[in-house]
Enzyme design. Structure first.
Site, PDB file in Angstrom:
ATOM      1  N   SER A 148       7.990  96.761 -42.478  1.00 22.28           N
ATOM      2  CA  SER A 148       9.135  96.728 -41.694  1.00 22.28           C
ATOM      3  C   SER A 148       9.937  95.439 -41.929  1.00 22.28           C
ATOM      4  O   SER A 148       9.229  94.441 -42.238  1.00 22.28           O
ATOM      5  CB  SER A 148       8.922  97.132 -40.322  1.00 22.28           C
ATOM      6  OG  SER A 148      10.016  96.613 -39.573  1.00 22.28           O
ATOM      7  N   TYR A 161       5.134  96.082 -31.757  1.00 19.63           N
ATOM      8  CA  TYR A 161       5.534  96.576 -33.252  1.00 19.63           C
ATOM      9  C   TYR A 161       5.572  95.633 -34.389  1.00 19.63           C
ATOM     10  O   TYR A 161       4.933  95.648 -35.392  1.00 19.63           O
ATOM     11  CB  TYR A 161       7.026  97.320 -33.123  1.00 19.63           C
ATOM     12  CG  TYR A 161       7.224  98.060 -34.395  1.00 19.63           C
ATOM     13  CD1 TYR A 161       6.841  99.328 -34.564  1.00 19.63           C
ATOM     14  CD2 TYR A 161       8.344  97.552 -35.213  1.00 19.63           C
ATOM     15  CE1 TYR A 161       7.513  99.684 -35.697  1.00 19.63           C
ATOM     16  CE2 TYR A 161       8.731  97.956 -36.381  1.00 19.63           C
ATOM     17  CZ  TYR A 161       8.213  99.374 -36.623  1.00 19.63           C
ATOM     18  OH  TYR A 161       8.572  99.801 -37.750  1.00 19.63           O
TER      19      TYR A 161
HETATM   20  P1  NDP Z   1       9.473 109.111 -37.466  1.00 21.25           P
HETATM   21  O1  NDP Z   1       9.310 108.804 -36.097  1.00 21.25           O
HETATM   22  O2  NDP Z   1      10.891 109.813 -37.992  1.00 21.25           O
HETATM   23  O3  NDP Z   1       8.405 109.667 -38.064  1.00 21.25           O
HETATM   24  C1  NDP Z   1       6.971 109.341 -38.179  1.00 21.25           C
HETATM   25  C2  NDP Z   1       6.062 110.213 -38.792  1.00 21.25           C
HETATM   26  O4  NDP Z   1       4.726 109.790 -38.216  1.00 21.25           O
HETATM   27  C3  NDP Z   1       6.132 111.509 -37.947  1.00 21.25           C
HETATM   28  O5  NDP Z   1       6.146 112.550 -38.753  1.00 21.25           O
HETATM   29  C4  NDP Z   1       4.994 111.665 -37.219  1.00 21.25           C
HETATM   30  O6  NDP Z   1       4.508 112.998 -36.837  1.00 21.25           O
HETATM   31  C5  NDP Z   1       3.875 110.726 -37.838  1.00 21.25           C
HETATM   32  N1  NDP Z   1       2.681 110.253 -37.094  1.00 21.25           N
HETATM   33  C6  NDP Z   1       2.854 109.523 -35.959  1.00 21.25           C
HETATM   34  N2  NDP Z   1       1.519 109.339 -35.516  1.00 21.25           N
HETATM   35  C7  NDP Z   1       0.673 109.956 -36.319  1.00 21.25           C
HETATM   36  C8  NDP Z   1      -0.860 110.218 -36.498  1.00 21.25           C
HETATM   37  N3  NDP Z   1      -1.466 109.688 -35.538  1.00 21.25           N
HETATM   38  N4  NDP Z   1      -1.144 111.047 -37.420  1.00 21.25           N
HETATM   39  C9  NDP Z   1      -0.511 111.508 -38.358  1.00 21.25           C
HETATM   40  N5  NDP Z   1       1.055 111.353 -38.352  1.00 21.25           N
HETATM   41  C10 NDP Z   1       1.334 110.635 -37.391  1.00 21.25           C
HETATM   42  O7  NDP Z   1       9.536 107.661 -38.158  1.00 21.25           O
HETATM   43  P2  NDP Z   1      10.179 106.985 -39.446  1.00 21.25           P
HETATM   44  O8  NDP Z   1      10.075 107.920 -40.606  1.00 21.25           O
HETATM   45  O9  NDP Z   1      11.332 106.255 -39.044  1.00 21.25           O
HETATM   46  O10 NDP Z   1       9.315 105.973 -39.807  1.00 21.25           O
HETATM   47  C11 NDP Z   1       8.014 105.997 -40.609  1.00 21.25           C
HETATM   48  C12 NDP Z   1       7.651 104.496 -41.127  1.00 21.25           C
HETATM   49  O11 NDP Z   1       8.460 103.460 -41.468  1.00 21.25           O
HETATM   50  C13 NDP Z   1       6.860 103.927 -39.925  1.00 21.25           C
HETATM   51  O12 NDP Z   1       5.587 103.338 -40.181  1.00 21.25           O
HETATM   52  C14 NDP Z   1       7.836 103.033 -39.407  1.00 21.25           C
HETATM   53  O13 NDP Z   1       7.122 101.845 -38.680  1.00 21.25           O
HETATM   54  C15 NDP Z   1       8.455 102.427 -40.532  1.00 21.25           C
HETATM   55  N6  NDP Z   1      10.031 102.104 -40.426  1.00 21.25           N
HETATM   56  C16 NDP Z   1      10.817 102.611 -40.124  1.00 21.25           C
HETATM   57  C17 NDP Z   1      12.066 102.043 -40.094  1.00 21.25           C
HETATM   58  C18 NDP Z   1      13.307 103.158 -39.641  1.00 21.25           C
HETATM   59  O14 NDP Z   1      14.793 102.404 -39.861  1.00 21.25           O
HETATM   60  N7  NDP Z   1      13.147 104.110 -39.140  1.00 21.25           N
HETATM   61  C19 NDP Z   1      12.177 100.663 -40.416  1.00 21.25           C
HETATM   62  C20 NDP Z   1      11.271 100.284 -40.803  1.00 21.25           C
HETATM   63  C21 NDP Z   1      10.059 100.669 -40.846  1.00 21.25           C
HETATM   64  P3  NDP Z   1       4.439 113.824 -35.183  1.00 21.25           P
HETATM   65  O15 NDP Z   1       5.650 114.682 -35.462  1.00 21.25           O
HETATM   66  O16 NDP Z   1       3.089 114.244 -35.067  1.00 21.25           O
HETATM   67  O17 NDP Z   1       4.815 112.748 -34.262  1.00 21.25           O
END
Ligand code: NDP
Length: 257
Positions: A148, A161
Site C-alpha cells: 500500500s 495498518y
Molecule cells: P476488500 O475489502 O474489497 O476485499 C478484501 C478481500 O479479502 C475480501 O474478498 C475478503 O473476503 C478477503 N479476506 C479478508 N480476510 C480474509 C481471510 N482471513 N481469508 C481469506 N480472505 C479474506 O479490500 P480491497 O480489495 O480494497 O483490498 C485488497 C488488498 O489491497 C488489501 O491487502 C488492501 O490492504 C490492499 N490495498 C487496498 C487499497 C484500496 O485503495 N482499496 C489501497 C492499498 C492497498 P471476505 O468477503 O470474506 O471479507
C-alpha cells in the site's frame, strides 16, 4: 524466421490470489486470467468464493474456487497442498487478502490490532511459506505481495495498518533474500487509493476525497483495473530479474510531497 515471444503471456500458468472474491483481488484475478492464467479464487466464505469463480468463468476465463481462511496456518497449508496435488502447480501467488480498522492509536483495541496483523501480515507468511515449499522444489515461481502507499507513509487513525503494510515491504525483501536463489521472484505491488469496499468510508467522505484528489499528482482516485498491467508484469517472465521491489501504482502519490 524468428518467432516473437510475448514475455507478458501467462498461458499455462496457475495463479492463486488470496481474498479474491471482490475488490482488488477479484480484478487482479480477472487481469491475470485475461493474460492467459488459470486463476484460483480464494475466500473464507464458500458461497461467495464459488460465486466469484462462476462470474469469471461466465466471462470465458479459467477459474477454480479454493476456500480457506488465510489467517489459519493449518487450513492454508492443507488447502495449498491439496491444490498442488489436485489441480497442479501454483506458478503465481498473489497475497492480496487484507483488512482495515480505523481508530486513533491511543484508543485502538488490542484485539483489533491482532486481527489486523493476522490478516495483513501473518497470513502473507503462512500462505507464502506453504506455496514456496512447492516452488522451491520446482526452482520457479512468482510471489506478489499487495502492499500500500502505507508501506511508506503513515496517516492518523490507521497506524496499525501502516505498520502491517510496512512489514509486508520488509517481508517481500526477506523472501527475495531467502528464495531468489531458487528462481522465485517476490515483489510487492502497492496500490494508492482505489475505490473498493475497503475504502468505502473514504470514498463517501467528500472532504477526504477532495483532499486526496489534490494530494495525488494524477488528480483522482485509481480504478481497480489500472492495477492489472503491473500485476501481469510481476507475474510474468517479463520480470524474471526483478526481485524484492515494491511497485507503487498510486498516480504519483508516494513520489511527490
Ligand atoms: P476488500 O475489502 O474489497 O476485499 C478484501 C478481500 O479479502 C475480501 O474478498 C475478503 O473476503 C478477503 N479476506 C479478508 N480476510 C480474509 C481471510 N482471513 N481469508 C481469506 N480472505 C479474506 O479490500 P480491497 O480489495 O480494497 O483490498 C485488497 C488488498 O489491497 C488489501 O491487502 C488492501 O490492504 C490492499 N490495498 C487496498 C487499497 C484500496 O485503495 N482499496 C489501497 C492499498 C492497498 P471476505 O468477503 O470474506 O471479507
Amino acid at each position: 524466421m524468428s518467432t516473437r515471444i510475448n514475455p507478458f503471456c501467462l498461458d499455462g500458468r496457475r495463479a492463486l490470489l488470496t481474498g479474491s472474491c471482490r475488490g482488488i483481488g477479484f480484478e487482479l484475478a480477472r487481469g491475470l486470467g485475461q493474460a492467459g492464467a488459470k486463476v484460483l479464487i480464494n475466500g473464507r466464505d464458500k458461497e461467495r468464493t464459488h460465486a466469484a469463480c462462476a462470474k469469471l468463468r461466465d466471462e470465458g476465463l479459467m477459474a477454480e474456487a479454493v476456500v480457506f481462511d488465510v489467517t489459519d496456518y493449518g487450513q492454508s497449508k492443507t488447502a495449498i497442498d491439496d491444490v498442488e496435488k489436485r489441480l497442479g502447480p501454483i506458478d503465481i501467488l498473489v497475497n492480496n487478502a487484507g483488512i482495515q480498522h480505523r481508530a486513533p492509536l491511543e484508543e485502538f483495541a488490542p484485539e483489533k490490532w491482532r486481527e489486523l496483523m493476522q490478516t495483513n501480515l501473518d497470513a502473507v507468511f503462512y500462505v507464502s511459506q506453504a506455496v514456496a515449499r512447492h516452488m522451491i522444489d520446482r526452482k520457479r515461481g512468482k510471489i506478489i505481495n499487495i502492499g500500500s502507499v502505507q508501506s511508506e507513509l503513515a496517516r492518523p487513525s490507521i497506524t496499525p495498518y501502516a505498520a502491517s503494510k510496512g512489514a509486508v515491504r520488509m517481508l517481500t525483501r526477506g523472501m527475495c533474500a531467502d528464495w531468489a536463489r531458487y528462481s522465485i521472484q517476490t515483489n510487492g505491488l502497492a496500490p494508492g487509493y482505489f475505490q473498493t469496499e475497503l475504502n468505502r468510508a473514504l470514498v463517501e467522505d467528500r472532504e477526504f476525497s477532495d483532499w486526496l484528489c489534490k494530494r495525488t499528482p494524477a488528480g483522482r482516485w485509481g480504478q481497480v483495473e489500472e492495477l492489472c498491467g503491473a500485476a501481469i508484469f510481476l507475474a510474468s517472465s517479463a520480470s524474471d530479474f526483478v526481485n524484492g521491489q515494491m511497485l507503487y501504482v498510486d498516480g504519483g502519490l508516494t513520489s511527490v510531497v
